[in-house]
Design an enzyme around this catalytic site. Structure first.
Site, PDB file in Angstrom:
ATOM      1  NE  ARG A 220      14.731  39.138  30.775  1.00 14.28           N
ATOM      2  CZ  ARG A 220      14.477  40.256  30.912  1.00 14.28           C
ATOM      3  NH1 ARG A 220      15.655  41.093  31.723  1.00 14.28           N
ATOM      4  NH2 ARG A 220      13.553  41.248  30.709  1.00 14.28           N
TER       5      ARG A 220
ATOM      6  CE1 TYR B 161      30.447  18.345  27.862  1.00 14.06           C
ATOM      7  CE2 TYR B 161      30.101  20.563  27.207  1.00 14.06           C
ATOM      8  CZ  TYR B 161      29.726  19.344  27.609  1.00 14.06           C
ATOM      9  OH  TYR B 161      28.516  19.123  26.862  1.00 14.06           O
TER      10      TYR B 161
HETATM   11  C1  PLP Z   1      28.109  19.084  30.754  1.00 13.83           C
HETATM   12  C2  PLP Z   1      29.413  19.950  30.697  1.00 13.83           C
HETATM   13  C3  PLP Z   1      29.377  21.293  30.227  1.00 13.83           C
HETATM   14  C4  PLP Z   1      28.086  21.854  29.671  1.00 13.83           C
HETATM   15  O1  PLP Z   1      26.811  21.859  30.582  1.00 13.83           O
HETATM   16  P1  PLP Z   1      25.507  21.809  29.928  1.00 13.83           P
HETATM   17  O2  PLP Z   1      24.767  21.830  31.075  1.00 13.83           O
HETATM   18  O3  PLP Z   1      25.356  20.598  29.121  1.00 13.83           O
HETATM   19  O4  PLP Z   1      25.295  23.056  28.962  1.00 13.83           O
HETATM   20  C5  PLP Z   1      30.258  21.998  30.765  1.00 13.83           C
HETATM   21  N1  PLP Z   1      31.382  21.512  31.491  1.00 13.83           N
HETATM   22  C6  PLP Z   1      31.509  20.367  31.800  1.00 13.83           C
HETATM   23  C7  PLP Z   1      32.902  19.939  32.377  1.00 13.83           C
HETATM   24  C8  PLP Z   1      30.391  19.560  31.452  1.00 13.83           C
HETATM   25  O5  PLP Z   1      30.553  18.147  31.782  1.00 13.83           O
END
Ligand code: PLP
Length: 383
Positions: free
Chosen positions: A49, A101
Site C-alpha cells: 500500500r 469532467y
Molecule cells: C476519465 C476522466 C477522469 C476520471 O478518471 P477515472 O479513471 O475514470 O476515475 C477525470 N478527468 C478526466 C478529464 C477524465 O476523462
C-alpha cells in the site's frame, strides 16, 4: 549525458535493469509485503500500500514525462483528484471549471456539500468571472484543457500566474492530451492530475490515476496521504499502464493525425452543424492550443444538424466506431454526452455549459483513416 527526449523516457525506463535474472522487461512484483533485512531494518519496500517496485517505476516514469519531482499512482482518476482535494481545509475555497469532467464535478460538489471545502464553478475563459473568483483568494484552482466534451482551451501559463498572485495552487487535469502533447508544470502548474485509464494506458483495460507534483514538499504530503487513505493503485495495473506508456508517443502521433483528418471531413459535411477541434483555425482556442500544446490531440466533438432522432440514427449506424464512454484507447469510440457521460449533470447545467442534445463526441483510435471517414460518411449520409 544530456536530458533524454520523452519518447526515450517512455520506451526505456526500467528496461534491462533486473538484477535477479536479467529480465529485459521490468518484472511485475505482486507481493504485498517485503522482507526486513534484519531487526528494525526494512528494505527499500515494506508493504505494497505504501510502496511497491512496479508502481514506483511507473510513478518515476510519469513524473519524468511530466517534468515533476514526484508522482503518486492511484487506483483511478477520481482517486487522483480526491487526493489533490485532500490538500484543502473546510475554510478553503477552490475554483473549478463549470464544464469539467462529470465525475470531477460530482466529487467536488459533494465534498463541498459535506463541508470539506468551498467551491466556485466558473467559466475560466470569462475574465470577469475569473477575476471575481480569484479575488476571493482561493487555495486551489483546477483546470481542464482541452475541456470535455467541447474542447475549450484554457491558457495554463496565464492562469498559473494569476493563481500564484493570490496564493493559490494550480492543478491541471492533463488526461485529454497526456504528457506527450502537453506538460503543464513547464507552464507553471503545481500539480497535474491524470486518469491513466485514458491515453497513458491507452488500451481500455485498466482504471487508474496519477498525481504529479512540481515540488518535492507537495509530492511528499500527497504520498503520505495516499498511503494513509489507501488510494494507491495496484501493482498489476501499474504494470499494464507502464506497458501502455511504451507506445504513448507513437499511438498519439497516428491518433491525432486521424482526428485532424476527421475534423476536416466533418467541417465540410452538410449534415454537420459545427465541429469542436482545437486544431481547426476556426476554434476559439486555436492559437493558445498551438502555443501550449505539442499537437491537438485525438478527441473532438461535433453537432449534428437535427435533434435526438438524428443522433440516435447516427450512433446506431456507425460500425468501426463503438458506442461507449471513456476515451484514449487504441479503438475509436463515439459517445453522446447528453445521454451518456454528461447525463448526471442535468439538462439545465448541460445547457449552461453549452452541451446540446445534438452534440456527439469522438475518441479517435488507430484504425485506418479511410475506414474511419468512410464509417462516419456512411452514418451521416443516411440521416
Ligand atoms: C476519465 C476522466 C477522469 C476520471 O478518471 P477515472 O479513471 O475514470 O476515475 C477525470 N478527468 C478526466 C478529464 C477524465 O476523462
Amino acid at each position: 549525458m544530456r536530458k533524454q527526449r520523452p519518447e526515450t523516457i517512455a520506451a526505456s525506463r526500467g528496461i534491462g535493469e533486473d538484477r535477479a535474472f536479467g529480465a529485459v522487461n521490468p518484472p511485475l512484483f505482486l507481493s504485498s509485503t517485503y522482507t526486513f533485512s534484519g531487526y528494525a531494518t526494512p528494505g527499500q519496500h515494506e508493504y505494497s500500500r505504501t510502496s511497491n517496485p512496479t508502481r514506483s517505476l511507473l510513478a518515476e516514469t510519469i513524473a519524468e514525462l511530466e517534468g515533476g519531482t514526484a508522482a503518486i499512482i492511484t487506483s483511478s482518476g477520481m482517486a487522483a483528484l480526491n487526493l489533490v482535494l485532500s490538500l484543502l481545509r473546510p475554510s478553503d475555497l477552490m475554483i473549478a471549471p463549470h464544464d469539467c469532467y462529470g465525475g470531477s464535478y460530482r466529487l467536488i460538489q459533494q465534498k463541498a456539500e459535506r463541508g470539506h471545502f468551498r467551491v466556485r464553478f466558473l467559466d475560466q475563459n470569462d475574465p470577469e468571472a475569473l477575476a471575481l473568483g480569484l479575488g476571493q483568494r482561493p487555495k486551489l484552482v483546477l483546470v481542464e484543457t482541452p475541456s470535455n466534451p467541447l474542447m475549450r482551451i484554457v491558457d495554463i501559463a496565464a492562469l498559473a500566474t494569476a493563481a500564484h498572485e493570490v496564493g493559490a495552487l494550480l492543478a491541471v487535469d492533463n488526461t485529454f492530451l497526456s504528457p506527450a502533447l502537453q506538460t503543464p508544470i513547464a507552464l507553471g502548474a503545481d500539480l497535474v492530475v491524470h486518469s491513466t485509464t485514458k491515453y497513458l494506458n491507452g488500451h481500455s483495460d485498466v482504471i487508474g490515476g496519477a498525481v504529479v507534483a512540481a515540488s518535492a514538499s507537495e509530492g511528499e504530503q500527497l504520498d503520505q496521504w495516499a498511503n494513509i487513505t489507501g488510494v494507491t493503485g495496484s501493482a498489476f495495473d501499474a504494470y499494464l499502464i507502464l506497458r501502455g506508456i511504451r507506445t504513448l508517443h507513437a499511438r498519439l502521433d497516428v491518433q491525432q493525425r486521424n482526428a485532424a483528418a476527421i475534423a476536416a471531413f466533418l467541417s465540410s459535411h452538410p449534415a454537420v452543424e459545427r465541429v469542436h477541434y482545437p486544431g481547426l483555425h476556426t476554434h476559439p482556442g486555436h492559437s493558445i492550443a498551438k502555443a501550449q500544446q505539442r499537437g491537438y490531440g485525438a478527441m473532438l466533438s461535433f453537432e449534428l444538424k437535427g435533434g435526438v432522432a438524428e443522433v440516435r440514427h447516427f450512433v446506431e449506424s456507425v460500425k468501426v466506431f463503438t458506442l461507449a464512454e471513456s476515451l484514449g484507447g487504441i479503438e475509436s469510440l463515439v459517445a453522446h454526452p447528453a445521454t451518456m457521460t454528461h447525463l448526471g449533470m442535468g439538462a439545465e447545467a448541460r445547457a449552461a455549459a453549452g452541451i446540446s442534445d445534438s452534440l456527439i463526441r469522438l475518441s479517435v483510435g488507430l484504425e485506418a483513416e479511410d475506414d474511419l471517414i468512410d464509417d462516419l460518411g456512411n452514418a451521416l449520409s443516411n440521416l
